[in-house]
Design an enzyme around this catalytic site. Sequence first.
Site, PDB file in Angstrom:
ATOM      1  N   ARG A 136       0.899  -1.283   0.043  1.00 32.05           N
ATOM      2  CA  ARG A 136      -0.038   0.016  -0.110  1.00 32.05           C
ATOM      3  C   ARG A 136       1.063   1.087   0.063  1.00 32.05           C
ATOM      4  NH1 ARG A 136      -4.873   1.949   2.668  1.00 32.05           N
ATOM      5  NH2 ARG A 136      -5.060   4.124   2.086  1.00 32.05           N
ATOM      6  N   ARG A 182      -6.276   0.063  -3.775  1.00 29.60           N
ATOM      7  CA  ARG A 182      -5.276  -0.156  -2.693  1.00 29.60           C
ATOM      8  C   ARG A 182      -5.320  -1.743  -2.487  1.00 29.60           C
ATOM      9  NH1 ARG A 182      -9.009   3.585   0.797  1.00 29.60           N
ATOM     10  NH2 ARG A 182      -9.127   3.947  -1.384  1.00 29.60           N
ATOM     11  N   ASP A 208      -6.442  -1.844   2.992  1.00 26.34           N
ATOM     12  CA  ASP A 208      -6.841  -0.860   3.783  1.00 26.34           C
ATOM     13  C   ASP A 208      -7.385  -1.199   5.122  1.00 26.34           C
ATOM     14  OD1 ASP A 208      -7.588   1.935   4.333  1.00 26.34           O
ATOM     15  OD2 ASP A 208      -9.542   1.726   3.477  1.00 26.34           O
ATOM     16  N   ASP A 234      -8.376   0.257   8.891  1.00 22.28           N
ATOM     17  CA  ASP A 234      -8.979   1.220   9.789  1.00 22.28           C
ATOM     18  C   ASP A 234      -9.528   0.815  10.964  1.00 22.28           C
ATOM     19  OD1 ASP A 234      -8.794   3.684   7.733  1.00 22.28           O
ATOM     20  OD2 ASP A 234     -10.236   2.698   6.378  1.00 22.28           O
TER      21      ASP A 234
END
Length: 382
Positions: free
Chosen positions: A84, A95, A98, A100
């Site tokens: 990434r 991407r 990811d 989060d």
Amino acid sequence: MNSPKLVHIALGSNVGERFLFLQNAVDRLFEEVGEVKDISKVYETPAWGFNGNSFLNACVTVATRFSSEEVLQKLLQIETEAGRSRKGSGNYQNRTLDLDILLFEDEVVETKNLKIPHPEMQNRKFVLQPLQDIAGKEVHPLLKKTIAELLEQTNDKTEINQISEELKLPQKNYSFKNYNYIAVEGNIGAGKTSFSTMISQDFNAKLILERFKDNPFLPKFYEDKERYAFSLEMSFLADRYQQLSDDISQYDLFKDFVISDYDVFKSLIFAKITLQEDEYSLYNKLFHLMYKELVKPELYIYLYQNTDRLLENIKKRGRDYEQNIQPEYLMEINKSYLSFIKSQTGMKVQIIDISNKDFVNNRKDYLALLEEIDSPYPPKGE
């Protein structure tokens, strides 16, 4: 020692072997962040906020001892390992991976680099749907609504489809199912209390910690060893005997898993170093009268650290009465422990050199330590 906290993390990928990127991320979260407790189903959704390939999305629940900022740094590193790149194209782009942070229990964080709860989670169905799988009853700490309610009320009507493949929980190479009573020993500053506490938290073990802080003779001993050695060792012996007798009697050692950050035999080891010959002779007789009445651990673990590391740890933890401990004293303690261990024939003993490990701050070291301890011995009854 921090107790583990639950962090909910969103995973997404829309480049290359998308499912493989998600599975590798789950495995890396286990290695770097904490125990992966739960994994959602995997969903396919259109790219959100830009024109791009479809995403695979999922959520996981992880129990971690690290702070939210530390977790963030680990997530960024895992993303980087997956190829990434965050440079040049803003937030919305294709991407490989990811990651989060969505929720960190009930914490509310707002810094330049991190916002918890995730500020857009209530507006994204591709987040709320997998999160509901594993945390539908969790309450958003700011909106005061459950994840299930947020999903029902979201304005995002994006089509979302569950795929047939399922992410797997990382494989553990340890369980401690072979033992009901483990004693962890080590020199002053070796980390035995931290390690025992971590085991108790992660494996639901009953924890017995030595009550050394309550001993009034300990500070005096470090000021005048000859004067206070016998008083110190006798008080330690009496307290350890009483504590182990009382605490272990509360548990069913056929059902409960008990871990202690000391074994009473340390009393004899330290006494041999600190007492005069005639004092030790008397102490030795009293010790063996008491020792034969105690339940013995099924596994005795000795965490070995070299003297330089011990001195660093002692300085770091900052107990005033320990700051004048000399290297020679620590070397003598190590020598005495190893001599005792070599003399044991009826006890399962494992010596592990942790001089180059940091199992508190490096989860890989912790996992390696668990595997090394749990692997060598056959199950009970064999």
